[in-house]
Enzyme design. Structure first.
Site, PDB file in Angstrom:
ATOM      1  CB  THR A 534      -2.453  -1.849  -5.022  1.00 39.02           C
ATOM      2  OG1 THR A 534      -1.513  -2.920  -4.985  1.00 39.02           O
ATOM      3  CG2 THR A 534      -1.813  -0.625  -4.402  1.00 39.02           C
ATOM      4  CG  PHE A 536      -3.831   3.422  -6.088  1.00 41.64           C
ATOM      5  CD1 PHE A 536      -4.285   2.147  -6.408  1.00 41.64           C
ATOM      6  CD2 PHE A 536      -2.537   3.759  -6.447  1.00 41.64           C
ATOM      7  CE1 PHE A 536      -3.472   1.230  -7.054  1.00 41.64           C
ATOM      8  CE2 PHE A 536      -1.709   2.855  -7.097  1.00 41.64           C
ATOM      9  CZ  PHE A 536      -2.180   1.588  -7.391  1.00 41.64           C
TER      10      PHE A 536
END
Ligand code: PEP
Ligand code: MN
Length: 639
Positions: A534, A536
């Site tokens: 992921t 960010f």
């Protein structure tokens, strides 16, 4: 022994315990941990621990079982972070130290320093005193060499390390170096260790050619008992019967040492192998083994190097190596350490207001404690940052907007799930915020249970729908009859099973959540696809952006724009980007609230070397688009 203090101990009571121990002849060190405050007492004396245990404010007394005391994990549970100038070694960082084997000349060191700094090294190495096997080989430039190394370190804003070989040189060298290096051949030169330890300065302690791990840690103990707590261990290969490489890199020593000591450990692939082509793969092995960094020999012209040319990397090889290390960092849950760039004069006053990301700054994230977002936030800031858990994405945005938090770390994209649209939409609604950085976390799922629970106890498993989906193969195979219960959050599911304290329910979440809530990991890495990352954005208000950005050179930009409803309008903007030779790395479109069938386009770009090109591009897009905004310029995690 370790004296564990009660939480409510008064300063007077603490002073009494300290003086009692000092008077008995112990060296006393106070260690403030996340849970407990302890006094470590070491020395040649021995007393009945009960005399200390009975003192007011003392919770318990625990003997240290290892022969090394100050260096042992028993003494200090948290990792020690060694600070060398602006650079920190240890914790969740990977540090790359590089430079020539030996300082040969001013030009040589300046050339190498410039190239390694540019490639991502945070510290410069170079020997001025060379302990050579042959007395006829080049012995180093001595103090002259240190002067050169210092100049290069200052010119390129890097702390420096150099080997000390004689106790008599310690005082002189302390004037030049930021970190002493104790070479493999001197690891058990106890007079040298004592003299260096007395300075209290950081020390890089190489493992001896034939030293056991315990002997190595005892050498660290000498340094610490003499007065420094800033010790970095370095595995650099040991002597074995194998002749194919110069030494044998003992990678397994890295996780072993990390269990035994709180001190950071790095690896030296250059002296371990002695062969240039093996330096890169062994560097990756060192990082994969969990080390806090590498120290690598680099030379602008290895063929002409005075020493260790065959193991020195060419600058271009080193550059590639740093890229590879950076790509590996999220796999081992770490970030590549960067040093702040030299601040322009105009920004210096801001630094003095201590908005630096290291000063207990508040960082917002969405989710409960232990969430992957918290992990991303922790990885982006120093250990003393205060984490603010926010209920929703919107709350996290509001926290930065209102000044309650200085930064927010928000997920924008997952390699399996795609873009996190909510956060792009929120960014569009918050023009006062800007993207200052990027972070990446590998999403590794675990089956988490109440301590003591076994596979056969589990009847239900809780997780975010994504968590359940990403572990489907494991659940189908290993737990086909277990009910899968969707939950709002992965870490929230762990918090829930902890609260219920029920062995029949399990959660799927990241390891930090298990540790945070005191739960047990029953199975590790149960996700179907291991390439699960992921990404960010780190967000800030514009006035707090400059300092964060100054940490490293921005190489990416995020922009948003909308175009008029006519043929080729989007194409026209994209063509402008292409014509300027700027590479687009991501394109998304989102509906504009209140304007049915109109879209806002989000684009990520590789920032051109020359910022003027980006400025000109922005101006042109502005002319062509209905609306235009630079969402931020920042340093990417994957270059
Ligand atoms: C060095 O780093 O230059 C060196 C001589 O290393 P070691 O002491 O590990 O041989
Ligand atoms: Mn060398």
């Amino acid at each position: 022994m370790i004296v564990i203090l009660k939480q409510g101990i008064t300063p007077q009571e603490k002073d009494k315990v300290r003086s009692f121990l000092s008077e008995k002849g112990f060296i006393v060190k106070e260690i403030v941990g996340q849970q407990d405050t302890v006094l470590g007492a070491v020395g040649k004396v021995s007393i009945d621990p009960r005399t200390v245990e009975l003192m007011p404010g003392v919770s318990s007394v625990v003997p240290i079982s290892k022969p090394y005391k100050l260096a042992s994990r028993e003494m200090k549970k948290e990792d020690t972070i060694v600070q060398v100038g602006k650079v920190k070694i240890g914790g969740n960082r990977v540090c790359v130290i590089a430079g020539p084997c030996a300082v040969e000349s001013y030009d040589q060191v300046m050339t190498i320093a410039e190239s390694v700094r540019e490639a991502g090294a945070v510290m410069l190495r170079g020997g001025a005193f060379k302990p050579r096997t042959s007395p006829y080989a080049f012995q180093g430039l001595g103090e002259e060499g240190l002067k050169i190394l210092r100049k290069a370190g200052d010119a390129f804003d890097m702390p420096i390390t150099s080997e000390v070989v004689s106790p008599g040189d310690v005082g002189m060298m302390a004037e030049y170096v930021d970190m002493f290096q104790i070479g493999a051949r001197n690891m058990q030169n106890f007079e040298l260790l004592k003299e260096v330890g007395k300075t209290g300065m950081p020390v890089l302690l190489k493992r001896g050619l034939a030293a056991t791990i315990e002997e190595w840690l005892m050498a660290a103990e000498y340094l610490m008992a003499s007065g420094t707590d800033q010790v970095v261990l370095c595995e650099r290969g040991i002597r074995t019967f194998e002749k194919a490489t110069r030494n044998t890199l003992d990678c397994s020593a890295i996780p072993v040492v990390q269990k035994l000591t709180h001190l950071p450990v790095i690896g030296d692939p250059s002296h371990a192998t002695g062969i240039r082509d093996m330096v890169a793969p062994m560097s990756l092995a060192i990082i994969a083994s969990g080390a806090s960094g590498v120290i690598v020999e680099v030379h602008n012209c290895p063929e002409k190097a005075f020493s260790d040319g065959p193991q020195s990397l060419y600058p271009s090889q080193f550059k590639k190596l740093v890229h590879d290390i950076q790509a590996l960092c999220p796999v081992v849950g770490k970030s590549l350490e960067k040093i702040p760039r030299v601040l322009p004069e105009s920004m210096k006053s801001k630094e003095e207001e201590s908005v630096a990301p290291s000063n207990g700054v508040v960082v917002a994230f969405q989710g409960v404690r232990g969430a992957f977002s918290e992990l991303a936030a922790r990885r982006s800031f120093d250990e003393d940052a205060v984490m603010l858990a926010c209920h929703s994405f919107a709350d996290a945005f509001d926290a930065v907007s209102s000044g309650k938090a200085k930064y927010a770390v928000m997920p924008v994209e997952n390699t399996l799930g795609g873009t996190v649209y909510d956060n792009l939409d929120l960014l569009a609604m918050h023009p006062e915020l800007t993207v200052v950085g990027e972070q990446q976390v590998r999403v590794m799922h675990n089956l988490i249970v109440v301590p003591g629970a076994k596979m056969e106890d589990i009847k239900k498993v809780y997780s975010h729908p994504q968590g359940l989906q990403q572990c489907r193969a494991f659940l189908d195979k290993e737990m086909p009859d277990v009910e899968r219960v969707p939950f709002f959050d992965t870490a929230g599911a762990v918090e829930y099973i902890a609260r219920m304290n029920d062995k029949s329910i399990a959660a799927i979440a990241g390891a930090p959540a298990a540790h945070y809530y005191g739960m047990e990991i029953l199975r590790q890495g149960i996700e179907t696809d291991a390439s699960n990352y992921t990404r960010f954005y780190i967000l800030a208000r514009e006035e707090n952006a400059a300092l964060f950005r100054s940490q490293s050179k921005p190489d990416k930009a995020a922009i948003s724009f909308s175009v008029s409803d006519e043929p080729g309008a989007l194409m026209d903007v994209l063509r402008t980007i292409a014509d300027k030779g700027v590479n687009m790395t991501k394109l998304e479109s989102r509906p504009i609230p209140g304007k049915p069938w109109e879209y806002l386009f989000f684009v990520e770009l590789q920032l051109p070397e020359d910022l003027k090109v980006f400025e000109a591009l922005s101006e042109e897009i502005q002319k062509k688009a209905v609306s235009f905004r630079v969402l931020g310029i920042y340093t990417s995690v994957i270059r």
